[in-house]
Design an enzyme around this catalytic site. Structure first.
Site, PDB file in Angstrom:
ATOM      1  N   GLU A 164      62.715 -73.666 -16.324  1.00 39.43           N
ATOM      2  CA  GLU A 164      62.730 -74.285 -14.985  1.00 39.43           C
ATOM      3  C   GLU A 164      61.317 -74.666 -14.612  1.00 39.43           C
ATOM      4  OE1 GLU A 164      64.385 -72.064 -11.674  1.00 39.43           O
ATOM      5  OE2 GLU A 164      66.121 -71.479 -12.857  1.00 39.43           O
ATOM      6  N   HIS A 218      73.259 -66.152 -13.075  1.00 37.91           N
ATOM      7  CA  HIS A 218      72.243 -66.755 -12.202  1.00 37.91           C
ATOM      8  C   HIS A 218      72.518 -66.237 -10.782  1.00 37.91           C
ATOM      9  CE1 HIS A 218      69.271 -70.315 -11.975  1.00 37.91           C
ATOM     10  NE2 HIS A 218      69.279 -69.781 -10.761  1.00 37.91           N
ATOM     11  N   ARG A 240      71.091 -77.391 -18.548  1.00 40.28           N
ATOM     12  CA  ARG A 240      71.215 -75.952 -18.334  1.00 40.28           C
ATOM     13  C   ARG A 240      72.072 -75.708 -17.099  1.00 40.28           C
ATOM     14  NH1 ARG A 240      66.966 -71.873 -15.787  1.00 40.28           N
ATOM     15  NH2 ARG A 240      68.416 -70.135 -15.836  1.00 40.28           N
ATOM     16  N   GLU A 285      65.952 -64.948 -14.177  1.00 37.03           N
ATOM     17  CA  GLU A 285      64.995 -64.365 -13.230  1.00 37.03           C
ATOM     18  C   GLU A 285      65.355 -62.960 -12.760  1.00 37.03           C
ATOM     19  OE1 GLU A 285      63.923 -67.089 -10.112  1.00 37.03           O
ATOM     20  OE2 GLU A 285      63.031 -68.483 -11.515  1.00 37.03           O
ATOM     21  N   TYR A 290      56.736 -72.260 -11.312  1.00 35.96           N
ATOM     22  CA  TYR A 290      56.572 -73.179 -10.178  1.00 35.96           C
ATOM     23  C   TYR A 290      55.159 -73.215  -9.622  1.00 35.96           C
ATOM     24  CZ  TYR A 290      61.601 -73.644 -10.180  1.00 35.96           C
ATOM     25  OH  TYR A 290      62.882 -73.937 -10.561  1.00 35.96           O
ATOM     26  N   ASN A 297      60.405 -69.542 -16.330  1.00 32.38           N
ATOM     27  CA  ASN A 297      60.525 -70.425 -15.165  1.00 32.38           C
ATOM     28  C   ASN A 297      59.186 -70.411 -14.445  1.00 32.38           C
ATOM     29  OD1 ASN A 297      63.200 -70.437 -15.909  1.00 32.38           O
ATOM     30  ND2 ASN A 297      63.982 -69.479 -14.040  1.00 32.38           N
TER      31      ASN A 297
HETATM   32  C1  FCB Z   1      64.200 -70.383  -9.024  1.00 33.95           C
HETATM   33  C2  FCB Z   1      65.685 -70.262  -9.204  1.00 33.95           C
HETATM   34  C3  FCB Z   1      66.439 -71.542  -9.016  1.00 33.95           C
HETATM   35  C4  FCB Z   1      65.861 -72.404  -7.915  1.00 33.95           C
HETATM   36  C5  FCB Z   1      64.361 -72.534  -8.051  1.00 33.95           C
HETATM   37  C6  FCB Z   1      63.710 -73.389  -6.998  1.00 33.95           C
HETATM   38  O1  FCB Z   1      63.666 -69.165  -8.614  1.00 33.95           O
HETATM   39  O2  FCB Z   1      66.003 -69.747 -10.472  1.00 33.95           O
HETATM   40  O3  FCB Z   1      67.787 -71.225  -8.817  1.00 33.95           O
HETATM   41  O4  FCB Z   1      66.252 -71.912  -6.689  1.00 33.95           O
HETATM   42  O5  FCB Z   1      63.763 -71.269  -8.044  1.00 33.95           O
END
Ligand code: FCB
Length: 435
Positions: A350, A114, A70, A159, A291, A289
């Site tokens: 992501e 992006h 990607r 995002e 985290y 995405n």
């Molecule tokens: C996301 C972003 C990516 C990267 C990660 C850690 O929010 O899309 O570009 O910075 O976090």
């Protein structure tokens, strides 16, 4: 744990974070401006110098055995001022890169936006202006007609919450504005740009697989007190539902529209007749995405308390971003997305962890393995999840944090630009091969 055949095994990057290469006719983006103004911990002028070293990076992707990569296109390489003349050298760069990927058996997944908006468009008002949507539509057309024969997987916008909120409400990301009304207008126009691009891509790229990558922040109330419950519900609306709901065809969440209107942030004339239908364009996949997850307490319904400050040596259970590690929240969120919105398919566009140790990055391996298991758990619960992208292929410029946060499977020495695969690279290679 085995994954369904045809599962997409990917890694992700974005143009501004890796390319450098402010040359060959490239125009200025809002992130170049932020960099020039010294608002990033490190300059973005060179980043990973991927613009000049892409062949080496493609070779490494071949060794890794990725089925998909990607990447994002820098709007300013293709249309230096956002509108107007096409810069052929910019398109040629991406054509060479994509052909290189195809030659080593890696499918390109191309993100159109992006965050690196052309500065020329920001100077005319940026995302809060509806005319930026027209500019994006033209940009989508130029890229899809130039690359649509060889690119079959497309992500319109990355995002939208971050681009609108951190860029236009909190002012911590480019372009650095702080105004709620502008932020909500930016968000609406980002979604509209997404919706308008979908049919254009389908028309110009036969059999394309088209989606969007929305960031999520799963959350729970800190306690069961009514005040924390209410704060949590507001946070979930502000952070998650505001973007997922309209893309899935539900329009903006009524409770949030009500609150935003009351607080003088929402202008009803922003949404023109027909906009919500455009935004709800049917998608081939919903990209998410993920985290971290957080707890929300009263009074913190619009802040992202992450637990610990970013920095090296985080306590166990956190990454160097200060983000808590909660793989089960990914499972639950995928299940929720599937129940609430019934997407045709879901892709984790992501997921990854920032740790600086290299090459023996056992903590990254543990993080990725746990999150892949979380995806497998969701599949077992009936979720049509059919792809996963590690953030990131290589250490890169983590926006304002510069080179201080390393997410890569490949270590980059930012003095020499030398690439060194980490232990997680070998682990992922074996994981992909095992299927
Ligand atoms: C996301 C972003 C990516 C990267 C990660 C850690 O929010 O899309 O570009 O910075 O976090």
């Amino acid at each position: 744990m085995t994954f369904p055949s045809g599962f997409t095994w990917g890694a992700a990057t974005s143009a501004f974070q890796i390319e450098g290469g402010r040359t060959d006719g490239k125009g200025q983006s809002i992130w170049d401006t932020f960099s020039d103004q010294g608002r990033l911990r490190n300059s973005g002028d060179i980043a990973c110098d991927h613009y000049h070293r892409w062949e080496e990076d493609v070779r490494l992707m071949g060794e890794l055995g990725l089925t998909a990569y990607r990447l994002s296109i820098a709007w300013t390489r293709v249309l230096p001022d956002g509108v107007g003349e096409v810069n052929q050298k910019g398109l040629d760069f991406y054509r060479r890169l994509i052909d290189g990927l195809l030659q080593v058996g890696v499918k390109p997944w191309v993100t159109l936006f992006h965050w690196d908006l052309p500065q020329a468009l920001e100077d005319q008002g940026g995302w809060p202006e509806r005319s930026t949507v027209d500019a994006f539509r033209r940009y989508a057309e130029v890229v899809a007609s130039a690359l649509g024969d060889r690119v079959k997987n497309w992500i319109t916008i990355n995002e939208p919450w971050v681009a609108a909120t951190l860029g236009y409400i909190e002012g911590v990301f480019a372009p650095g504005r702080s105004d709620w009304r502008e932020g909500l207008a930016a968000g609406h126009h980002l979604l509209l740009a997404h919706g308008q691009a979908v049919p254009i891509i389908r028309e110009l790229s036969a059999d394309a697989n088209v989606g969007i990558a929305i960031d999520c922040r799963p959350s729970t109330p800190a306690t069961q007190s009514p005040a924390d419950e209410a704060a949590w519900h507001h946070f979930d609306g502000f952070r998650n539902r505001w973007y997922f709901d309209p893309v899935a065809g539900r329009g903006y969440p009524e409770d949030m529209v009500h609150t935003y209107r009351e607080r003088g942030r929402w202008d009803d004339s922003l949404v023109h007749p027909g906009d919500l239908e455009v935004i709800a364009a049917p998608l081939d996949f919903l990209g998410v995405n993920y985290y971290t997850a957080i707890e929300v307490e009263a009074g913190k319904e619009e802040t992202e308390r992450t637990g610990v400050d970013p920095g090296p040596d985080p306590p166990a259970g956190y990454t160097e971003m200060g983000w808590k590690i909660v793989p089960s929240a990914l499972t639950e969120f995928l299940v929720r997305l599937n129940n609430d919105y019934h997407p045709a398919s879901l892709v984790v566009t992501e997921n990854g962890a920032s740790y600086s140790e290299s090459p023996y990055d056992q903590r990254r391996i543990d993080y990725l393995a746990a999150h892949l298991d979380a995806v497998a758990d969701a599949i077992e619960r009936g979720v049509p999840a059919n792809g996963y992208f590690v953030w990131s292929l290589l250490d890169n410029l983590e926006w304002t944090a510069g080179f201080s946060q390393r997410f890569g499977l490949i270590h980059v020495d930012f003095e020499t630009l030398m690439r060194t695969p980490k232990k997680s690279f070998d682990w992922y290679r074996r994981r992909i091969a095992a299927g």
